[in-house]
Scaffold this active site. Sequence first.
Site, mmCIF file in Angstrom:
data_model
loop_
_atom_site.group_PDB
_atom_site.id
_atom_site.type_symbol
_atom_site.label_atom_id
_atom_site.label_comp_id
_atom_site.label_asym_id
_atom_site.label_seq_id
_atom_site.Cartn_x
_atom_site.Cartn_y
_atom_site.Cartn_z
ATOM 1 N N ASP A 371 0.857 -1.193 0.000
ATOM 2 C CA ASP A 371 0.000 0.000 0.000
ATOM 3 C C ASP A 371 0.887 1.234 0.000
ATOM 4 O O ASP A 371 1.601 1.502 0.973
ATOM 5 C CB ASP A 371 -0.922 -0.020 1.242
ATOM 6 C CG ASP A 371 -1.910 1.133 1.254
ATOM 7 O OD1 ASP A 371 -1.678 2.171 0.562
ATOM 8 O OD2 ASP A 371 -2.932 1.030 1.973
ATOM 9 N N HIS A 372 0.881 1.911 -1.087
ATOM 10 C CA HIS A 372 1.804 3.030 -1.272
ATOM 11 C C HIS A 372 1.509 4.212 -0.363
ATOM 12 O O HIS A 372 2.313 5.129 -0.259
ATOM 13 C CB HIS A 372 1.775 3.476 -2.738
ATOM 14 C CG HIS A 372 3.079 4.028 -3.227
ATOM 15 N ND1 HIS A 372 4.191 4.176 -2.414
ATOM 16 C CD2 HIS A 372 3.445 4.465 -4.457
ATOM 17 C CE1 HIS A 372 5.167 4.696 -3.129
ATOM 18 N NE2 HIS A 372 4.754 4.883 -4.372
#
Lengths: 403, 366, 322
Positions: A371-372
């Site tokens: 999850d950036h």
Amino acid sequence: MPVEIFHLPDAGEGLTEAEIVRWLVEPGDSVTVNQVVVEIETAKATVELPCPWAGVVLQIHEVIGAVVPVGGQIISIDTGTQTQREPVLVGYGVKEDTSLTRRPRKSATTNSHPTSSRTTAKPIVRKLAKDNGIDLATLVGTGRDGEITREDVKSAIGGGVIPPKVSQDQTGERIPVRGVQRLMAEAMVASAFTAPHVTEWVEVDMSGTLEVVERFKARSTERMTPFVLVAAGLIRAAEKYPRINSSWLDTSEGADVLIHPNVHLGFAADTPKGLLVPVVRNASAAHLIALSAGITTQMDKARSGSAAPADLTGGTITLTNIGVFGVDGGTPIIAPGQAAILAMGRIIKKPWVVDGSIVIRPIMQLTFSFDHRIIDGALGSRALASVASYLADPALEELLLKD
Amino acid sequence: MPIDTEPHSRDLAVQLLTPEGELVTHESYSLDLTNAQYKSLYREMVFVRRLDLEATALQRQGQLGLWASSLGQEAAQVGSAFALEKNDFAFLTYREHGVAWMRGVDPKKIMEVYRGTSIGGWDPLEHRCNNYTIVIGNQVLNGVGYAMGCSLDQSSDAVITYFGDGATAQGDVNEGFVFASTFDAPVVFFCQNNQWAISQPSEKFVKTPIYRRADGFGFPGVLVDGNDVLAVIAVTKAALARARSGAGPTLIEAFTYRMAAHTTSDDPTRYRHENELQNWKLRDPIERLKVMLARHGIADRGFFNAIESEADAWAESLRNSVRSMPEPAPESMFDDVYAEKNEVLDAQRAAFIEYHEGFADSGAQS
Amino acid sequence: MTTELTIAKALNLALRLALEEDNKVLLFGEDIGKLGGVFRVTDGLHKDFGEHRVIDSPLAESGIVGTAIGLAMRGFRPVLEIQFDGFVFPAFDQIISQLAKVHRRTSGSVKLPITIRIPYGGGIGAVEHHSESPETFFAHIPGLRVLTPSDPQSAYSCLLSAIRSDDPVIFFEPKRRYWDKGPVDHTQSSSDPWRARIVRTGSDVTVVAYGPMVKTALQAADASEYSLEVIDLQSLSPLDDRSIADSVQRTGRLVIVHEAPGNLGLGAEIAARIGRSCFYDLEAPIERVTGYDVPYPPSKLEEHYLPDHDRILVAVDSVMGA
């Protein structure tokens, strides 16, 4: 100024003429409709004649005592601005369109509008929403009476991902998606379209890992597989880079990243019920046998259908083995609430360069999605690299001693 | 002097009272009235004519939209209506003011139709007299049907249905003849041949005298001097008796003249000669009866003057009523469209009222 | 050459030209000869062309249409007059059963180039049966063409086109406008009578009207704060919905006006077609301003029945969301 001329009418059958007896008006007088203006004497009687028009007397044409034939002019009336309708064969005739200004309406008048029990939106706005995968029910309309406007839909589209269009061909077997599977599908959608996924991969020479696996097999009856070692690698990476073992939480102030103190490892299991993700709680890389046992136990529970909800929830990071299906890598979707997922591919002999020479080595691909929002590129890359380096050289002696 | 029905033929029309006011006999028809009845006939015709003149004047004053004059046709209308029994039913066109008068219809109701405040005017069932039928010929079929109903009810009621010479070209009239003949309907077909269908003279489209057509349809026809009130009564009475007996219809052609225009905005100078009018003035229906009454000592000057005065007074009150006639409420156009409840229309009516109340000045509207 | 004429005179001129250019043209109707018609539309023609070209008929509408069909089969080009809208119904049988169907029945061998002129609409303070709007009954029947002009120029051009057409044409003349004056180009207008025409351009709302209501729509446009585009339909059958759609694609809003009762009137057909073709262009529901679903009222009430500029403007408010 329309002028009407009153001609002596035939006041009784067969009248041919009459004598003017008395005028009751003079030029300049105003007269109303049916006002008696003159008395005439016929062969039979004295008759009063009413004026057919309203207006002003212009001219009297006959003096008292004059004998007037029927049809003769006797008085002219200026009927002023009153426009007379020209009668037609069957009626009054056309009315002049006098007023072309609008007759004012009360401001409180409500015009009857069709209403809908669903959310109100124009057809074009509905189409725009539908084409862009926007559910109108999720929007707040800023138009009249809560109508959803073009702008409302456009805002919702914003920078979001546009999902692919569904094929129009509706032939074929239809399999309903219900219950757990439905919920999982929804969860995937939620994850995929909420967390910005970044996926990185690396290839690993697994010869070191396979050697460890062999050594364990020789020593113990416990199961030991490359999967367990990958799990251990992931756990160690999570211990080294705790941020990959966290959750994104939306709060009233914005958001928090909750870093979990323990690793509860979820791993994808293909069961008769479909994909389940049993969890090994407080997974530790310190004792591989214990880790293997824990994985086996949870796997068996899941496959036999005896896994409790507690066995299937609470994971903080997930490992999925897609290599069993004969594939190398992919773009795994992060489990909802987690920050990362690791997929291991098949182990396949490939040419590899060792000390400048080409040798045949067992190579496996690791794919890491994260999850950036939580994990930036550097962190994600390092975490993946650490798993890869562990598997390449699993610190064998250390592990054997412990176990 | 027998009535000259040229150019149709030299057929003789039934006549009992000549244009000069002379009583004559006829081989097939006679009439026995009391003095009171003669005087009453005179009075009715005077009033009917007065009604017509007042209405014409009112139209010129813009109080009526139009008026279809019955001038000259008083004897044909009053006479034929006089012959009716109370329970008989009359089907009119739009010019039978004399019949409506005799049936007890309040002339104000006729005025309402021509003024445009009402479509029908009066209750047909109350007066046994249908509302004016403006579509040419429709009422003939309706009248025959009513007569068929009387027959089925086995009552002795009869029907008289009026139409003009022009109407005999319409399908409805001819179909009426067929149906009446087929079912022996107790109906009297009363055709006022007033010589003109707007601008068209009757001889153009009537190649056989109208009364002779009946023969082709299978029932008797009789030609009567339409301006002779006594002959009209006599032939109508006979036709009604025949109808009541179950023998079927009769066609009466009342030979008369439309003294005025088709309606108040028609211009007869465009298509007919003044001479014609003058000739027919010599055959005036009211004048001849007046002469007869005076000659036979049935009525005197005092009587005639009294009638005039009565008519004057009545005319005044009629004028006043017409001028002060109230306008109908706009939403009344939604009334009585159906006999049974119609929610769709009710909703439309409510929306109409709402629309009208939505004007800023609507409070000021009466 | 252009002259200022009333609609009645423009029609008279067109009839005269038709009689001159084709000796198979016959005029047939009640009181059209010596009297020149109850509205004087055929004034002077009987005198100039004679009783074999301008023919007074017996009092029978069914007879007029029925015999005209036979005349047409014989090669004549009859132009009929039905005296008033409310009197066309005896002829309805001939019109529906024969006039509309013969071309199809004979696979095109027999053409019936008949024009039936009918004064229609209210607003003349008349008694019963003289203020009807029966155009929809005819527009509904395949095989008939229905045309209705709105001003002197279109009256002139449309009538000539109707007479020259080889199809049966029901030609509705707005009787309350007979006395309206306007310029008439005798060389005939360039506008195609079988298509709708924009009589006033605008950008906010499309107002579609025909016959007597075109003038009313223009009055509404004059009194409106919005920019109304007014379309005169002219041809009711075939219906030029394409032109309407083009306009609605620009404005997004449509108001349809007609005197005839709303239920199943022409407005319903237009609304259905435009509702489909312009579904994604519409900013508001389509509105119709029409006569009510009641028999035509007594003349003292007809102003409440007939659409006027106020009612049109209320509908405009509605589609503008005001």
